[in-house]
Design an enzyme around this catalytic site. Structure first.
Site, PDB file in Angstrom:
ATOM      1  CD  GLN A 190      39.325  38.219  36.985  1.00  0.00           C
ATOM      2  OE1 GLN A 190      38.128  38.307  37.231  1.00  0.00           O
ATOM      3  NE2 GLN A 190      39.924  37.058  36.863  1.00  0.00           N
ATOM      4  CB  THR A 191      42.677  37.712  41.370  1.00  0.00           C
ATOM      5  OG1 THR A 191      43.649  36.682  41.500  1.00  0.00           O
ATOM      6  CG2 THR A 191      41.778  37.691  42.577  1.00  0.00           C
ATOM      7  NE  ARG A 192      44.480  32.010  35.677  1.00  0.00           N
ATOM      8  CZ  ARG A 192      45.281  32.688  34.859  1.00  0.00           C
ATOM      9  NH1 ARG A 192      44.920  33.875  34.412  1.00  0.00           N
ATOM     10  NH2 ARG A 192      46.435  32.182  34.485  1.00  0.00           N
ATOM     11  CG  HIS A 240      51.011  37.335  44.907  1.00  0.00           C
ATOM     12  ND1 HIS A 240      51.227  38.607  44.431  1.00  0.00           N
ATOM     13  CD2 HIS A 240      50.731  36.575  43.810  1.00  0.00           C
ATOM     14  CE1 HIS A 240      51.110  38.614  43.124  1.00  0.00           C
ATOM     15  NE2 HIS A 240      50.791  37.399  42.712  1.00  0.00           N
ATOM     16  CG  HIS A 270      47.510  39.862  43.667  1.00  0.00           C
ATOM     17  ND1 HIS A 270      47.244  38.528  43.862  1.00  0.00           N
ATOM     18  CD2 HIS A 270      47.794  39.997  42.355  1.00  0.00           C
ATOM     19  CE1 HIS A 270      47.367  37.887  42.711  1.00  0.00           C
ATOM     20  NE2 HIS A 270      47.707  38.751  41.786  1.00  0.00           N
ATOM     21  N   GLY A 278      46.792  44.763  35.855  1.00  0.00           N
ATOM     22  CA  GLY A 278      48.202  44.559  36.174  1.00  0.00           C
ATOM     23  C   GLY A 278      48.946  43.943  35.004  1.00  0.00           C
ATOM     24  NE  ARG A 279      54.364  40.049  35.371  1.00  0.00           N
ATOM     25  CZ  ARG A 279      54.187  38.728  35.357  1.00  0.00           C
ATOM     26  NH1 ARG A 279      53.329  38.150  36.194  1.00  0.00           N
ATOM     27  NH2 ARG A 279      54.864  37.985  34.512  1.00  0.00           N
ATOM     28  CG  ASP A 280      50.400  37.614  31.068  1.00  0.00           C
ATOM     29  OD1 ASP A 280      49.840  37.866  29.979  1.00  0.00           O
ATOM     30  OD2 ASP A 280      50.750  36.471  31.406  1.00  0.00           O
ATOM     31  CG  HIS A 281      43.838  41.502  33.336  1.00  0.00           C
ATOM     32  ND1 HIS A 281      43.504  42.020  34.571  1.00  0.00           N
ATOM     33  CD2 HIS A 281      42.709  40.900  32.881  1.00  0.00           C
ATOM     34  CE1 HIS A 281      42.239  41.758  34.826  1.00  0.00           C
ATOM     35  NE2 HIS A 281      41.738  41.070  33.806  1.00  0.00           N
ATOM     36  CB  ALA A 282      42.730  37.600  31.431  1.00  0.00           C
TER      37      ALA A 282
END
Length: 390
Positions: free
Chosen positions: A198-200, A204, A207, A292-296
């Site tokens: 998932q990404t918004r 980079h 990722h 990952g870190r601090d997801h959403a």
């Protein structure tokens, strides 16, 4: 979790389909002018689409009060099934008063196009502060998810929905791969284990590193960028998609990656949204999900790894999708490669950390992010887009 030769079951056991048949559509079109009408905002339209295509299985409509309450309080539907985010349709008192329970309601897009139908089973008042504190862990209006909640009407309309027609996405038609289609693709490729990402944000090197680490242990990667409503300062979806295309073509094994769009809207609910994102990817057929870190996350509302810890609040097998938890990746100047603190012998000053925020700041100043952070072709694409928008 065991491997499933025919793909994993959707959440709740059955993939929902609420797209009207031609006969149903014809019937709804004939009633169109006589039905009370509600205009959906972008998020409600995204939710309607996600319900209809099965992305939000087992939901077949907007939540009634009983499910809403247990989701907000306990992260479960009334039947005990894990579910972490309320999916509701909020309206003003005036609109709610004009519609009777038991009636059919016409749903229009933000542009005024007739897109769906709601069978109104229930109207209920809800407590915004209670939802904000439980779901977002804050009631501060500057939190984007809380702001949407506080700007919404005080009454929720509930009941099953139908989407009149599934139109191709106006910007990304070839990447519109709905859950029934993605499941079929995974089976055709013989993938028994699939990890969703998932990404918004634009992709980079950090990722790319965690995606490739995950690919070492599963059969395929489902690269699933979110293209629904996001904050105004997030990089636009079309720019992000061009960055993914560059990466996909140049830096990934094509036969082990499928890229598709996620039509959902962002809630910025941190840990709760990590669970939500995982269950959505399970509906698309994924067996694993990268966290990952601090997801959403947004701002400083959530601890760096809170979105990983929340998975431990469920019994093994309850979610039936495996979280793959990754620490923050960085470029290690000592080993000359991407790493995390788990694998790198480096001191803090030997680590190049760059966030999406820092990249946006660099681009605004006309600087290209360094190759340690972003592939040069991606950096150029972002710079071009930033220049065009300024």
């Amino acid at each position: 979790m065991s491997q499933h030769p025919n793909g994993i079951p959707a959440h709740g056991g059955h993939l929902i389909n609420r797209i009207a048949t031609p006969a149903e559509r014809q019937e709804f079109m004939e009633k169109a002018e006589s039905l009370p009408k509600i205009q959906l905002d972008k998020r409600a339209l995204s939710d309607l689409v996600m319900i209809a295509i099965g992305g939000f299985s087992p939901l077949n409509g907007f939540m009634e009060a009983a499910d809403y309450e247990t989701v907000v309080t306990d992260m479960r539907l009334q039947n005990g099934l894990p579910w972490s985010i309320p999916v509701t349709l909020s309206v003003s008192e005036e609109v709610a008063d004009s519609i009777k329970e038991g009636s059919w309601v016409r749903l229009d897009s933000p542009d005024g196009e007739f897109v769906g139908v709601l069978e109104l089973t229930q109207k209920f008042r809800y407590n915004k502060a209670h939802e904000a504190i439980n779901v977002y862990r804050t009631d501060e209006i500057k939190h984007p998810g809380v702001k949407v909640l506080y700007d919404s009407g005080p009454i929720n309309l509930a009941g099953p929905v139908w989407l009149l027609e599934r139109h191709p996405h106006p910007l990304f038609p070839k990447y519109q791969i709905d859950p029934a289609a993605s499941r079929k693709l995974f089976l055709e490729r013989g993938w028994k284990t699939v990890v969703g990402f998932q990404t918004r944000n634009p992709i980079h090197r950090a990722h790319e590193y965690i995606q490739k680490c995950a690919l070492e242990v599963v059969d395929g990667l489902f690269l699933h960028p979110l293209v629904g409503a996001t904050k105004s300062d997030d990089i636009p979806a079309d720019v992000r998609m061009r960055c993914y295309e560059i990466m996909f073509e140049k830096y990934f094994p094509q036969n082990r990656v499928i890229m598709a769009i996620n039509p959902s809207a962002m809630r910025y609910a941190g840990p709760r949204e990590a669970i939500f994102h995982a269950l959505v990817r399970k509906n698309y057929g994924c067996t694993h999900f990268i966290v990952g870190r601090d997801h959403a996350g947004v701002g400083d509302y959530y601890g760096t790894y809170d979105a990983q810890h929340i998975f431990d609040e469920f019994e093994p097998g309850e979610l039936d999708i495996v979280p793959m938890k990754f620490e923050h990746a960085f470029y290690c100047t000592r080993t000359k490669g991407m790493a995390t603190s788990k694998t790198s012998p480096s001191l803090p000053e030997e680590r190049i950390h760059l966030s999406g925020t820092k990249v946006r700041e660099m681009l605004r100043r006309g600087e290209l992010p360094p190759p340690e952070f972003s592939r040069p072709e991606v950096a150029e694409e972002l710079a071009k887009a930033m220049k065009a928008s300024s």
